[in-house]
Write a protein that holds these residues in place. Structure first.
Motif, PDB file in Angstrom:
ATOM      1  N   GLU A  40     -19.658 -38.882 -13.257  1.00  0.00           N
ATOM      2  CA  GLU A  40     -18.774 -39.818 -13.972  1.00  0.00           C
ATOM      3  C   GLU A  40     -19.504 -40.591 -15.068  1.00  0.00           C
ATOM      4  N   ARG A  67     -16.723 -31.665 -23.992  1.00  0.00           N
ATOM      5  CA  ARG A  67     -15.487 -32.288 -23.498  1.00  0.00           C
ATOM      6  C   ARG A  67     -15.289 -31.935 -22.030  1.00  0.00           C
ATOM      7  N   ARG A  68     -14.513 -32.777 -21.359  1.00  0.00           N
ATOM      8  CA  ARG A  68     -14.133 -32.492 -19.973  1.00  0.00           C
ATOM      9  C   ARG A  68     -13.068 -31.417 -19.962  1.00  0.00           C
ATOM     10  N   TRP A  73     -17.207 -29.501 -17.252  1.00  0.00           N
ATOM     11  CA  TRP A  73     -17.578 -29.814 -18.626  1.00  0.00           C
ATOM     12  C   TRP A  73     -17.684 -28.547 -19.457  1.00  0.00           C
ATOM     13  N   GLU A  94     -18.485 -30.026 -12.532  1.00  0.00           N
ATOM     14  CA  GLU A  94     -19.176 -31.316 -12.574  1.00  0.00           C
ATOM     15  C   GLU A  94     -20.402 -31.342 -11.678  1.00  0.00           C
TER      16      GLU A  94
END
Length: 122
Positions: A40, A67-68, A73, A94
């Motif tokens: 996060e 970008r997520r 990612w 992640e």
């Protein structure tokens, strides 16, 4: 940029950059100081160390978090001509993003922050 070295459980690691995919920000032979971080805390534009999602040998890659994508990612190299990034292997989960690179060590006398993509000369 690939490294066969595992950052291990330590909070800080020094990893060697191999290959041209992050040039010109990171060159083959540079070292990066990377800090383990929680997923996060990663932001778009950060240079990260991640496990290659398609390799069982735990190969590490150094890429820029673009970008997520869902629970992962999209990682890209700064060198548009080298596609050993998410364009080749897809989004990286992640949990596979292990650390954020914070310093580039080009040689013992030249320590510098890793420039953002818009600060790197073409």
């Amino acid at each position: 940029m690939r490294s066969a070295s595992d950052p291990g459980p330590a909070r800080w690691s020094v990893l060697r950059v191999t290959g041209p995919s992050m040039a010109p920000a990171l060159r083959d032979g540079d070292f990066v100081l990377a800090r383990r971080t929680r997923p996060e805390r990663i932001r778009a534009g950060d240079v990260v160390v991640a496990r290659h999602p398609g390799r069982a040998d735990g190969l590490l890659v150094i890429k820029r978090a673009a970008r997520r994508v869902g629970a992962g990612w999209w990682l890209l190299g700064d060198n548009d001509f080298v596609t050993s990034d998410s364009r080749e292997f897809g989004a990286v989960p992640e949990a596979a993003v292990l650390a954020r690179a914070v310093l580039r060590l080009r040689d013992p006398c030249r320590i510098a922050r890793i420039p953002s993509r818009d600060q790197v000369p073409e």
